[in-house]
Write a protein that holds these residues in place. Sequence first.
Motif, PDB file in Angstrom:
ATOM      1  N   GLY A  94      42.846  48.042  55.655  1.00 51.52           N
ATOM      2  CA  GLY A  94      41.858  48.495  56.578  1.00 51.52           C
ATOM      3  C   GLY A  94      41.518  47.393  57.493  1.00 51.52           C
ATOM      4  O   GLY A  94      41.667  46.297  57.500  1.00 51.52           O
ATOM      5  N   ALA A  95      40.856  47.883  58.547  1.00 55.74           N
ATOM      6  CA  ALA A  95      40.414  46.818  59.675  1.00 55.74           C
ATOM      7  C   ALA A  95      38.778  46.974  59.857  1.00 55.74           C
ATOM      8  O   ALA A  95      38.220  45.887  59.359  1.00 55.74           O
ATOM      9  N   GLU A  96      38.453  47.917  60.337  1.00 55.74           N
ATOM     10  CA  GLU A  96      36.899  48.047  60.273  1.00 55.74           C
ATOM     11  C   GLU A  96      36.258  48.257  59.042  1.00 55.74           C
ATOM     12  O   GLU A  96      35.305  47.593  58.747  1.00 55.74           O
ATOM     13  N   LEU A  97      36.671  49.149  58.190  1.00 61.54           N
ATOM     14  CA  LEU A  97      36.201  49.398  57.080  1.00 61.54           C
ATOM     15  C   LEU A  97      37.500  48.846  56.082  1.00 61.54           C
ATOM     16  O   LEU A  97      38.513  48.963  56.129  1.00 61.54           O
ATOM     17  N   LYS A  98      37.028  47.534  55.376  1.00 64.31           N
ATOM     18  CA  LYS A  98      37.567  46.873  54.526  1.00 64.31           C
ATOM     19  C   LYS A  98      37.745  47.477  53.019  1.00 64.31           C
ATOM     20  O   LYS A  98      37.075  47.887  52.519  1.00 64.31           O
ATOM     21  N   VAL A  99      39.151  47.592  52.327  1.00 61.74           N
ATOM     22  CA  VAL A  99      39.377  48.171  51.172  1.00 61.74           C
ATOM     23  C   VAL A  99      40.039  47.098  50.349  1.00 61.74           C
ATOM     24  O   VAL A  99      41.262  46.750  50.677  1.00 61.74           O
ATOM     25  N   TYR A 100      39.303  46.571  49.403  1.00 64.15           N
ATOM     26  CA  TYR A 100      40.076  45.519  48.578  1.00 64.15           C
ATOM     27  C   TYR A 100      40.634  46.209  47.196  1.00 64.15           C
ATOM     28  O   TYR A 100      39.962  47.103  46.652  1.00 64.15           O
ATOM     29  N   HIS A 101      41.927  46.201  46.858  1.00 66.61           N
ATOM     30  CA  HIS A 101      42.270  46.838  45.492  1.00 66.61           C
ATOM     31  C   HIS A 101      42.928  45.497  44.643  1.00 66.61           C
ATOM     32  O   HIS A 101      43.926  44.535  45.083  1.00 66.61           O
ATOM     33  N   ALA A 102      42.114  45.447  43.357  1.00 66.33           N
ATOM     34  CA  ALA A 102      42.752  44.420  42.700  1.00 66.33           C
ATOM     35  C   ALA A 102      43.101  44.837  41.113  1.00 66.33           C
ATOM     36  O   ALA A 102      42.933  46.096  40.983  1.00 66.33           O
ATOM     37  N   ASP A 103      43.989  44.179  40.614  1.00 64.56           N
ATOM     38  CA  ASP A 103      44.577  44.261  39.229  1.00 64.56           C
ATOM     39  C   ASP A 103      44.429  43.339  38.478  1.00 64.56           C
ATOM     40  O   ASP A 103      44.960  42.177  38.582  1.00 64.56           O
ATOM     41  N   LEU A 104      43.356  43.414  37.328  1.00 67.01           N
ATOM     42  CA  LEU A 104      42.934  42.189  36.464  1.00 67.01           C
ATOM     43  C   LEU A 104      43.872  42.251  35.113  1.00 67.01           C
ATOM     44  O   LEU A 104      43.644  41.257  34.371  1.00 67.01           O
ATOM     45  N   TYR A 105      45.026  43.117  35.252  1.00 69.19           N
ATOM     46  CA  TYR A 105      45.667  42.978  33.821  1.00 69.19           C
ATOM     47  C   TYR A 105      46.007  41.690  33.386  1.00 69.19           C
ATOM     48  O   TYR A 105      45.950  41.274  32.157  1.00 69.19           O
ATOM     49  N   ARG A 106      46.395  40.773  34.168  1.00 78.58           N
ATOM     50  CA  ARG A 106      46.723  39.602  33.741  1.00 78.58           C
ATOM     51  C   ARG A 106      45.915  38.249  33.430  1.00 78.58           C
ATOM     52  O   ARG A 106      45.908  37.273  33.295  1.00 78.58           O
ATOM     53  N   ILE A 107      44.630  38.719  34.054  1.00 76.92           N
ATOM     54  CA  ILE A 107      43.436  38.029  33.919  1.00 76.92           C
ATOM     55  C   ILE A 107      42.994  37.604  32.327  1.00 76.92           C
ATOM     56  O   ILE A 107      42.768  38.568  31.890  1.00 76.92           O
ATOM     57  N   GLU A 108      42.841  36.378  32.059  1.00 77.59           N
ATOM     58  CA  GLU A 108      42.579  36.262  30.409  1.00 77.59           C
ATOM     59  C   GLU A 108      41.268  35.854  30.234  1.00 77.59           C
ATOM     60  O   GLU A 108      40.588  36.126  29.153  1.00 77.59           O
ATOM     61  N   ASP A 109      40.472  35.347  31.422  1.00 75.83           N
ATOM     62  CA  ASP A 109      39.080  34.980  30.847  1.00 75.83           C
ATOM     63  C   ASP A 109      38.345  34.905  32.192  1.00 75.83           C
ATOM     64  O   ASP A 109      38.772  34.956  33.333  1.00 75.83           O
ATOM     65  N   SER A 110      37.046  34.875  32.018  1.00 76.78           N
ATOM     66  CA  SER A 110      36.254  35.090  33.312  1.00 76.78           C
ATOM     67  C   SER A 110      36.380  33.662  34.402  1.00 76.78           C
ATOM     68  O   SER A 110      36.008  33.698  35.437  1.00 76.78           O
ATOM     69  N   ARG A 111      36.684  32.504  33.549  1.00 73.56           N
ATOM     70  CA  ARG A 111      36.879  31.234  34.385  1.00 73.56           C
ATOM     71  C   ARG A 111      38.192  31.782  35.375  1.00 73.56           C
ATOM     72  O   ARG A 111      38.098  31.144  36.605  1.00 73.56           O
ATOM     73  N   GLU A 112      39.276  32.355  34.852  1.00 72.58           N
ATOM     74  CA  GLU A 112      40.495  32.636  35.550  1.00 72.58           C
ATOM     75  C   GLU A 112      40.014  33.439  36.771  1.00 72.58           C
ATOM     76  O   GLU A 112      40.483  33.353  37.775  1.00 72.58           O
ATOM     77  N   LEU A 113      39.060  34.173  36.403  1.00 76.73           N
ATOM     78  CA  LEU A 113      38.469  35.318  37.437  1.00 76.73           C
ATOM     79  C   LEU A 113      37.968  34.603  38.469  1.00 76.73           C
ATOM     80  O   LEU A 113      38.160  34.995  39.707  1.00 76.73           O
ATOM     81  N   GLY A 114      37.398  33.385  38.203  1.00 73.37           N
ATOM     82  CA  GLY A 114      36.516  32.818  39.194  1.00 73.37           C
ATOM     83  C   GLY A 114      37.638  32.043  40.271  1.00 73.37           C
ATOM     84  O   GLY A 114      36.940  32.116  41.500  1.00 73.37           O
ATOM     85  N   THR A 115      38.821  31.964  40.210  1.00 67.74           N
ATOM     86  CA  THR A 115      39.560  31.550  41.101  1.00 67.74           C
ATOM     87  C   THR A 115      40.104  32.525  42.135  1.00 67.74           C
ATOM     88  O   THR A 115      40.868  32.137  43.276  1.00 67.74           O
ATOM     89  N   LEU A 116      39.787  33.764  41.821  1.00 65.74           N
ATOM     90  CA  LEU A 116      40.214  34.708  42.625  1.00 65.74           C
ATOM     91  C   LEU A 116      39.360  35.059  44.071  1.00 65.74           C
ATOM     92  O   LEU A 116      40.119  35.848  44.940  1.00 65.74           O
TER      93      LEU A 116
END
Length: 153
Positions: free
Chosen positions: A81-103
């Motif tokens: 999107g341009a004016e309206l932003k849409v973000y699509h994430a897949d956290l399947y490979r994320i193992e802990d909240s620390r790793e999530l922080g790097t995203l």
Amino acid sequence: MSVAKTGAGENIKEVVTHSPEETLAFGRELAKSLERPSLILLRGDLGSGKTTLTKGIVAGLGAAREEDVTSPSFTLLHEYGAELKVYHADLYRIEDSRELGTLGFDDLWTQNAIVIVEWGEKLWDNAPAPQVVIQMEYISSEERRIRVERVSE
Ligand code: ADP
Ligand code: MG
């Protein structure tokens, strides 16, 4: 395709789709009722249709064509999107909240965007209160149950 309200709460919708096309159509329809900003947490096993539903939602929002929406399972985060932003994430490979922080998720919440997260349960307590939780379930090769639950404002 029929959408029935269950007795569990007035904001609960449950549907069974019988093809990927029906799931796409359901996503396009759902897009019309989304407020901005919105956080959509998609739950359900691999192959339950999370990415397929996301294609429909992103297309329904007018942010990209269905065929241009691909699984972020390796890249973790896609932006449409341009004016309206849409973000699509897949956290399947994320193992802990620390790793999530790097995203860089923290920046997303401050935008007036639609954020769609596969394996949304892995956000743990790093997200604002969930807005919409969608549970997807494999029934048979062509059938999926989709349960939409609005959680909080
Ligand atoms: P997930 O992101 O949950 O792993 P995908 O959307 O990537 O799931 O994959 C779902 C797979 O199941 C696709 O290959 C799709 O074509 C197939 N499929 C068959 N029937 C349906 C349906 N009713 N809804 C969604 N996907 C379906
Ligand atoms: Mg997926």
